[in-house]
Design a protein around this motif. Structure first.
Motif, PDB file in Angstrom:
ATOM      1  N   GLY A  64      42.231  30.575  38.726  1.00 35.91           N
ATOM      2  CA  GLY A  64      42.427  31.550  39.700  1.00 35.91           C
ATOM      3  C   GLY A  64      43.572  32.439  39.193  1.00 35.91           C
ATOM      4  O   GLY A  64      43.533  33.671  39.330  1.00 35.91           O
ATOM      5  N   VAL A  65      44.668  31.871  38.781  1.00 36.30           N
ATOM      6  CA  VAL A  65      45.969  32.774  38.313  1.00 36.30           C
ATOM      7  C   VAL A  65      45.834  33.466  37.056  1.00 36.30           C
ATOM      8  O   VAL A  65      45.781  34.769  37.199  1.00 36.30           O
ATOM      9  CB  VAL A  65      47.048  31.500  37.939  1.00 36.30           C
ATOM     10  CG1 VAL A  65      48.437  32.392  37.350  1.00 36.30           C
ATOM     11  CG2 VAL A  65      47.698  30.875  39.234  1.00 36.30           C
ATOM     12  N   VAL A  66      44.870  33.143  36.197  1.00 36.00           N
ATOM     13  CA  VAL A  66      44.424  33.830  35.107  1.00 36.00           C
ATOM     14  C   VAL A  66      43.592  34.885  35.341  1.00 36.00           C
ATOM     15  O   VAL A  66      43.987  36.109  35.101  1.00 36.00           O
ATOM     16  CB  VAL A  66      43.673  32.993  34.155  1.00 36.00           C
ATOM     17  CG1 VAL A  66      43.141  33.731  32.973  1.00 36.00           C
ATOM     18  CG2 VAL A  66      44.726  31.789  33.386  1.00 36.00           C
ATOM     19  N   LEU A  67      42.489  34.904  36.409  1.00 35.81           N
ATOM     20  CA  LEU A  67      41.774  35.830  36.711  1.00 35.81           C
ATOM     21  C   LEU A  67      42.640  36.924  37.460  1.00 35.81           C
ATOM     22  O   LEU A  67      42.278  37.993  37.365  1.00 35.81           O
ATOM     23  CB  LEU A  67      40.643  35.356  37.544  1.00 35.81           C
ATOM     24  CG  LEU A  67      39.462  34.357  36.819  1.00 35.81           C
ATOM     25  CD1 LEU A  67      38.679  33.846  37.811  1.00 35.81           C
ATOM     26  CD2 LEU A  67      39.010  35.267  35.584  1.00 35.81           C
ATOM     27  N   PHE A  68      43.405  36.355  38.176  1.00 36.33           N
ATOM     28  CA  PHE A  68      44.430  37.371  38.984  1.00 36.33           C
ATOM     29  C   PHE A  68      45.123  38.297  38.017  1.00 36.33           C
ATOM     30  O   PHE A  68      44.975  39.454  38.400  1.00 36.33           O
ATOM     31  CB  PHE A  68      45.259  36.624  40.050  1.00 36.33           C
ATOM     32  CG  PHE A  68      46.295  37.650  40.825  1.00 36.33           C
ATOM     33  CD1 PHE A  68      45.425  38.015  41.679  1.00 36.33           C
ATOM     34  CD2 PHE A  68      47.412  37.753  40.333  1.00 36.33           C
ATOM     35  CE1 PHE A  68      46.741  39.086  42.518  1.00 36.33           C
ATOM     36  CE2 PHE A  68      48.335  38.273  41.114  1.00 36.33           C
ATOM     37  CZ  PHE A  68      47.809  39.203  42.104  1.00 36.33           C
ATOM     38  N   ILE A  69      45.892  37.728  37.221  1.00 35.57           N
ATOM     39  CA  ILE A  69      46.503  38.571  36.214  1.00 35.57           C
ATOM     40  C   ILE A  69      45.808  39.176  35.280  1.00 35.57           C
ATOM     41  O   ILE A  69      46.092  40.378  35.079  1.00 35.57           O
ATOM     42  CB  ILE A  69      47.448  37.397  35.252  1.00 35.57           C
ATOM     43  CG1 ILE A  69      48.500  36.494  36.128  1.00 35.57           C
ATOM     44  CG2 ILE A  69      48.244  38.112  34.265  1.00 35.57           C
ATOM     45  CD1 ILE A  69      49.168  35.357  35.350  1.00 35.57           C
ATOM     46  N   LEU A  70      44.602  38.941  35.005  1.00 28.17           N
ATOM     47  CA  LEU A  70      43.656  39.558  34.113  1.00 28.17           C
ATOM     48  C   LEU A  70      43.125  40.687  34.977  1.00 28.17           C
ATOM     49  O   LEU A  70      43.176  41.905  34.413  1.00 28.17           O
ATOM     50  CB  LEU A  70      42.427  38.806  33.760  1.00 28.17           C
ATOM     51  CG  LEU A  70      41.578  39.649  32.636  1.00 28.17           C
ATOM     52  CD1 LEU A  70      42.171  39.803  31.481  1.00 28.17           C
ATOM     53  CD2 LEU A  70      40.185  38.540  32.600  1.00 28.17           C
ATOM     54  N   ASN A  71      42.756  40.580  36.147  1.00 27.30           N
ATOM     55  CA  ASN A  71      42.449  41.795  36.837  1.00 27.30           C
ATOM     56  C   ASN A  71      43.714  42.832  37.124  1.00 27.30           C
ATOM     57  O   ASN A  71      43.309  44.169  37.007  1.00 27.30           O
ATOM     58  CB  ASN A  71      41.947  41.242  38.404  1.00 27.30           C
ATOM     59  CG  ASN A  71      41.532  42.431  39.233  1.00 27.30           C
ATOM     60  OD1 ASN A  71      40.440  43.203  39.089  1.00 27.30           O
ATOM     61  ND2 ASN A  71      42.418  42.776  40.266  1.00 27.30           N
ATOM     62  N   PHE A  72      44.807  42.491  37.360  1.00 25.16           N
ATOM     63  CA  PHE A  72      46.086  43.240  37.792  1.00 25.16           C
ATOM     64  C   PHE A  72      46.465  43.897  36.541  1.00 25.16           C
ATOM     65  O   PHE A  72      46.558  45.264  36.511  1.00 25.16           O
ATOM     66  CB  PHE A  72      47.160  42.441  38.409  1.00 25.16           C
ATOM     67  CG  PHE A  72      48.252  43.316  38.595  1.00 25.16           C
ATOM     68  CD1 PHE A  72      48.437  44.035  39.826  1.00 25.16           C
ATOM     69  CD2 PHE A  72      49.452  43.504  37.934  1.00 25.16           C
ATOM     70  CE1 PHE A  72      49.438  44.897  40.410  1.00 25.16           C
ATOM     71  CE2 PHE A  72      50.399  44.134  38.156  1.00 25.16           C
ATOM     72  CZ  PHE A  72      50.540  44.891  39.310  1.00 25.16           C
ATOM     73  N   VAL A  73      46.763  43.275  35.466  1.00 29.27           N
ATOM     74  CA  VAL A  73      47.061  43.681  34.051  1.00 29.27           C
ATOM     75  C   VAL A  73      46.150  44.509  33.460  1.00 29.27           C
ATOM     76  O   VAL A  73      46.517  45.393  32.551  1.00 29.27           O
ATOM     77  CB  VAL A  73      47.681  42.731  33.415  1.00 29.27           C
ATOM     78  CG1 VAL A  73      48.203  43.174  31.902  1.00 29.27           C
ATOM     79  CG2 VAL A  73      48.870  41.990  34.093  1.00 29.27           C
ATOM     80  N   TRP A  74      44.955  44.138  33.713  1.00 23.89           N
ATOM     81  CA  TRP A  74      43.795  44.986  32.561  1.00 23.89           C
ATOM     82  C   TRP A  74      42.631  45.517  33.243  1.00 23.89           C
ATOM     83  O   TRP A  74      42.380  46.591  32.918  1.00 23.89           O
ATOM     84  CB  TRP A  74      43.329  43.626  31.461  1.00 23.89           C
ATOM     85  CG  TRP A  74      42.656  44.095  30.226  1.00 23.89           C
ATOM     86  CD1 TRP A  74      41.465  44.431  30.181  1.00 23.89           C
ATOM     87  CD2 TRP A  74      43.495  44.920  29.075  1.00 23.89           C
ATOM     88  NE1 TRP A  74      41.143  45.106  28.725  1.00 23.89           N
ATOM     89  CE2 TRP A  74      42.419  45.219  28.163  1.00 23.89           C
ATOM     90  CE3 TRP A  74      44.782  44.982  28.771  1.00 23.89           C
ATOM     91  CZ2 TRP A  74      42.656  45.623  26.936  1.00 23.89           C
ATOM     92  CZ3 TRP A  74      45.161  45.349  27.713  1.00 23.89           C
ATOM     93  CH2 TRP A  74      44.089  45.642  26.632  1.00 23.89           C
ATOM     94  N   ILE A  75      41.880  44.806  34.282  1.00 17.78           N
ATOM     95  CA  ILE A  75      40.671  45.141  34.770  1.00 17.78           C
ATOM     96  C   ILE A  75      40.927  46.128  35.687  1.00 17.78           C
ATOM     97  O   ILE A  75      40.310  47.261  35.764  1.00 17.78           O
ATOM     98  CB  ILE A  75      39.859  44.042  35.242  1.00 17.78           C
ATOM     99  CG1 ILE A  75      39.560  43.159  34.341  1.00 17.78           C
ATOM    100  CG2 ILE A  75      38.671  44.398  35.833  1.00 17.78           C
ATOM    101  CD1 ILE A  75      39.036  41.764  34.819  1.00 17.78           C
ATOM    102  N   ASP A  76      41.931  46.170  36.791  1.00 15.76           N
ATOM    103  CA  ASP A  76      41.701  47.196  37.589  1.00 15.76           C
ATOM    104  C   ASP A  76      42.466  48.665  37.147  1.00 15.76           C
ATOM    105  O   ASP A  76      43.407  48.720  36.417  1.00 15.76           O
ATOM    106  CB  ASP A  76      43.026  46.678  38.726  1.00 15.76           C
ATOM    107  CG  ASP A  76      42.970  47.343  40.069  1.00 15.76           C
ATOM    108  OD1 ASP A  76      42.598  48.827  39.919  1.00 15.76           O
ATOM    109  OD2 ASP A  76      43.485  47.140  40.943  1.00 15.76           O
ATOM    110  N   ASN A  77      41.763  49.679  37.130  1.00 11.68           N
ATOM    111  CA  ASN A  77      42.089  50.854  36.544  1.00 11.68           C
ATOM    112  C   ASN A  77      43.372  51.413  37.243  1.00 11.68           C
ATOM    113  O   ASN A  77      43.969  52.496  36.595  1.00 11.68           O
ATOM    114  CB  ASN A  77      40.717  51.937  36.703  1.00 11.68           C
ATOM    115  CG  ASN A  77      39.655  51.383  35.857  1.00 11.68           C
ATOM    116  OD1 ASN A  77      39.950  50.953  34.622  1.00 11.68           O
ATOM    117  ND2 ASN A  77      38.649  51.870  36.187  1.00 11.68           N
TER     118      ASN A  77
END
Length: 365
Positions: free
Chosen positions: A102-115
């Motif tokens: 869950g933490v990894v997916l949250f960080i990935l979304n914030f740092v990389w996925i969310d435009n």
């Protein structure tokens, strides 16, 4: 890309053998000395699986360790892949795994996925602007990922000594994961942008043949990621020397699975973007096969060389040549929970294609 073994952390206890015409009196103590089956690796006994240790200890009991006796083709040297014992699982480990995921997916979304907050779109735009060609962009994305992924893998021994196994796994995944995701999303969004080379999607039976090929490819693609607790660094990550299951068919199942996947998708899509993606991915995995053998030989020495002699890169080659002898109950090496999970995930991924395509399109990468 299951929990396999309880790895012993200490050398075997003292062992005293009775007098024998073929053996002299001696005691096997806790001191570990270099051995022909280990090459220069003197720490191998303390880090390898019980199966490997049993075989290597057995070989040291001979008065002449470099014996001319032929090695039994059925004697297991490596580790049993996809072994999973439900009774040995710890609930707290899987709870920890869920939290880490869950933490990894949250960080990935914030740092990389969310435009609005991440760098993913900027990265894709920078690579795409190098050339107006989607084929070139596809190859560049794969080249960047392959260089980072294989480069870090080659530095694993040094990195683990400097910062530890878990920290290096976090570093490895933290850099590789966003690059891999960017490459996949770009392929999904631009797979039909290239020039059409052939069109076989309307040919009867092609869809079914492609589906079967992709289904089979996933059984080859992920034999080394069964231990999810190691992937997430919940358990200490280890470089494994697998020998059973899919490894009896080919020593590099991930390479074989990727080639099958690439050929199937290129045949179905039939354009230059798919062909360029397949070219890059296959080249990367061919290098990975060579690099993997090199790293295993360096880590395990003669133990790996013994497995190399009884396995093959080309599927089924060692079996046809008689170098690999399948056990009578070979099917049992596949009747295991990890393979059941792969089956379920593969079928689920097929039906989830519209969801993956929609999510990728909304990113506008």
């Amino acid at each position: 890309m299951a929990v396999y073994h309880l790895l012993l952390s200490t050398p075997p206890p003292s062992l005293v053998l009775p007098p024998s015409p073929r053996r002299s009196n001696f005691t096997l103590t806790r001191r570990v000395t270099p051995h022909p089956r280990l090459g220069k690796s003197t720490s191998f006994l303390s880090t390898s699986s019980p199966v490997i240790r049993k075989v290597l200890i057995r070989s040291t009991l001979r008065e002449d360790p470099v014996s001319s006796e032929p090695e039994s083709p059925t004697l297991l040297i490596g580790e049993d892949s996809a072994a999973f014992e439900l009774g040995k699982q710890k609930i707290v480990s899987w709870v920890y795994f869920s939290v880490v995921l869950g933490v990894v997916l949250f960080i990935l979304n914030f740092v990389w996925i969310d435009n609005s907050t991440g760098f993913g779109k900027s990265y894709i735009d920078a690579v795409s602007n190098i050339s107006g060609s989607p084929e070139v962009a596809m190859l560049l994305l794969i080249l960047i990922f392959a260089t980072v992924h294989s480069g870090l893998a080659s530095l694993r021994d040094v990195g683990e000594k400097l910062i530890g196994e878990r920290a290096f796994r976090v570093l490895f995944a933290g850099i590789s994961l966003p690059l891999a995701m960017s490459t996949i999303v770009y392929f999904i969004n631009h797979r039909y942008d290239g020039s059409q080379l052939w069109q076989l999607q309307g040919v009867p039976g092609i869809h079914e043949a492609i589906w079967v090929a992709n289904f089979v490819s996933f059984f080859f693609l992920y034999p080394s990621t069964f231990n999810l607790l190691e992937v997430a660094a919940v358990d200490k990550p280890k470089m494994h020397l697998w020998e059973t299951g899919i490894m009896r068919i080919t020593r590099h199942p991930q390479m074989v699975g990727q080639i099958v996947w690439c050929l199937a998708h290129t045949l179905w899509i039939g354009n230059t973007v798919a062909a360029s993606a397949s070219l890059g991915l296959i080249a990367h995995h061919l290098f990975g096969a060579w690099n993997g053998d090199r790293r295993l030989a360096k880590r395990y020495g003669e133990a790996f060389e013994s497995i190399k002699k009884r396995t093959s890169v080309i599927p089924f080659a060692a079996i046809f040549e008689g170098r690999q002898v399948l056990p009578e109950d070979y099917y049992k090496e596949f009747v295991r929970l990890p393979y059941l999970a792969i089956t379920a995930l593969t079928v689920g991924a097929y039906f989830a294609h519209p969801l993956m395509q929609g999510a990728s399109f909304r990113l506008h990468w």
